[in-house]
Design a protein around this motif. Structure first.
Motif, PDB file in Angstrom:
ATOM      1  N   THR A  21     -10.671  11.389 -12.778  1.00 15.90           N
ATOM      2  CA  THR A  21     -10.524  11.302 -14.225  1.00 15.90           C
ATOM      3  C   THR A  21     -11.274  12.476 -14.828  1.00 15.90           C
ATOM      4  O   THR A  21     -12.461  12.656 -14.583  1.00 15.90           O
ATOM      5  N   ARG A  32     -12.417  14.348 -18.239  1.00 18.41           N
ATOM      6  CA  ARG A  32     -12.561  14.171 -19.691  1.00 18.41           C
ATOM      7  C   ARG A  32     -12.725  15.534 -20.342  1.00 18.41           C
ATOM      8  O   ARG A  32     -13.490  16.359 -19.882  1.00 18.41           O
ATOM      9  N   SER A  62     -10.260  13.422 -24.731  1.00 23.23           N
ATOM     10  CA  SER A  62      -9.037  12.984 -24.069  1.00 23.23           C
ATOM     11  C   SER A  62      -9.292  12.892 -22.570  1.00 23.23           C
ATOM     12  O   SER A  62     -10.151  13.589 -22.025  1.00 23.23           O
ATOM     13  N   GLU A  63      -8.547  12.020 -21.939  1.00 23.16           N
ATOM     14  CA  GLU A  63      -8.739  11.803 -20.502  1.00 23.16           C
ATOM     15  C   GLU A  63      -7.490  12.202 -19.752  1.00 23.16           C
ATOM     16  O   GLU A  63      -6.380  11.877 -20.175  1.00 23.16           O
ATOM     17  N   GLN A  64      -7.682  12.920 -18.661  1.00 20.95           N
ATOM     18  CA  GLN A  64      -6.543  13.256 -17.817  1.00 20.95           C
ATOM     19  C   GLN A  64      -6.796  12.671 -16.434  1.00 20.95           C
ATOM     20  O   GLN A  64      -7.943  12.613 -15.995  1.00 20.95           O
ATOM     21  N   HIS A  65      -5.726  12.272 -15.803  1.00 21.27           N
ATOM     22  CA  HIS A  65      -5.888  11.713 -14.456  1.00 21.27           C
ATOM     23  C   HIS A  65      -5.204  12.616 -13.433  1.00 21.27           C
ATOM     24  O   HIS A  65      -4.059  13.005 -13.625  1.00 21.27           O
TER      25      HIS A  65
END
Ligand code: ATP
Length: 286
Positions: free
Chosen positions: A26, A28, A50-53
């Motif tokens: 994850t 951020r 925002s969060e990216q996976h």
């Protein structure tokens, strides 16, 4: 998963078991809203995060047994180091589980040694840090020095005066002084010269014979063929091939050759063929 079929693998003699282990990072980061309002909020520190996976490793099952030395190959960013971090417990799997008979010792080019102190002092500190007693350090010291191949003059110097190859030699000698049951070598061999590679190969063979398992992550296919007796190919976070090092490295080369020639479609089709031929494993605990 690449195929709908799977074979069950018993865990007899296993040192390491990955049971449907996966890892998603994850990441951020600050909101990328560039509107006047968004910019104002960012300046005031009010902007959202925002969060990216990143799915670095898809569910993967693998059983590694006593005496196996496993080469790990795959292009940049395919998930090799991530798998090693799961095996050593540096990262917990997002799903699934990892089991090992003892904690795997990771030997990487960045393994912690102290640059300001001498090689001799690093041997003492490194061995103590791995859990040896003072007496054990004293007993092991000569063997570590011999394996490192460094002379008295070099060992008196602070490590910041070492070339990367000299530092690798010392790291390798310290990390393997414990006779770890499970050893992970991540690219550490690439900086060594021919003599060091021979010593390393001999030490890996020794560890394998002492009922250990070795993982060797490398982009050097000759090294993999020379030093391992099993090879896994990880691509885009998926285990796509597992078998004899000569066969796996040859097949992998077929893929990288197409990609290097910018035959991307042919490369993708080739990879898909390899992927669909791989029979994934499920771990059987009986
Ligand atoms: N800390 C992290 N946060 C977010 N994503 C990460 C992190 N570490 C790795 N990744 C991503 O996970 C994927 C796998 O990375 P990994 O380092 O395991 O690849 P690798 O096969 O070891 O690559 P290389 O051969 O370049 O060392 C990549 O897409 C990478 O961008």
């Amino acid at each position: 998963m690449s195929t709908t079929h799977a074979i069950q693998t018993a865990i007899t003699d296993a040192t390491v078991v990955a049971d449907q282990a996966s890892l998603t990072y994850t990441v951020r980061s600050a909101s990328q809203d560039n509107s006047p309002r968004g910019l104002r909020q960012r300046i005031k520190g009010l902007a959202g995060v925002s969060e990216q996976h990143v799915e670095a490793l898809k569910p993967l099952s693998l059983v590694v047994r006593t005496g196996e030395s496993v080469g790990v190959i795959g292009t940049n960013g395919s998930g090799k180091s991530t798998l090693m971090k799961l095996l050593t417990g540096h990262l917990p799997p997002t799903q699934g589980a990892i089991y090992a008979t003892s904690t795997p010792i990771m030997l990487g080019v960045n393994a912690a040694l102290v640059r300001q102190i001498s090689g001799y002092d690093n041997i003492t500190l490194g061995c103590l840090a791995m859990g040896m007693t003072r007496q054990q350090v004293d007993e092991k010291r000569e063997a570590v020095i011999e394996l490192s191949g460094l002379d008295d003059r070099a060992l008196r110097l602070p490590m910041k005066a070492y070339s990367s190859g000299m530092a690798s030699r010392l790291q390798f000698a310290i990390a393997t002084s414990m006779d770890p049951e499970i050893l992970i070598i991540d690219e550490a061999l690439n900086t060594g010269d021919a003599q060091f590679r021979d010593r390393t190969a001999a030490r890996i063979t020794e560890l394998r014979e002492q009922a250990g398992s070795v993982f060797l992550v490398s982009h050097s296919l000759p090294t993999i063929r020379e030093m391992t007796n099993r090879c896994i190919w990880i691509q885009k976070g998926e285990l796509v091939m597992d078998g004899d090092p000569a066969e796996v490295t040859k097949t992998y080369h077929g893929y990288t050759k197409r990609m290097a020639q910018k035959k991307y479609e042919a490369g993708a089709a080739y990879l898909e063929e390899v992927r669909s031929a791989y029979v994934s494993q499920t771990v059987s605990w009986v």
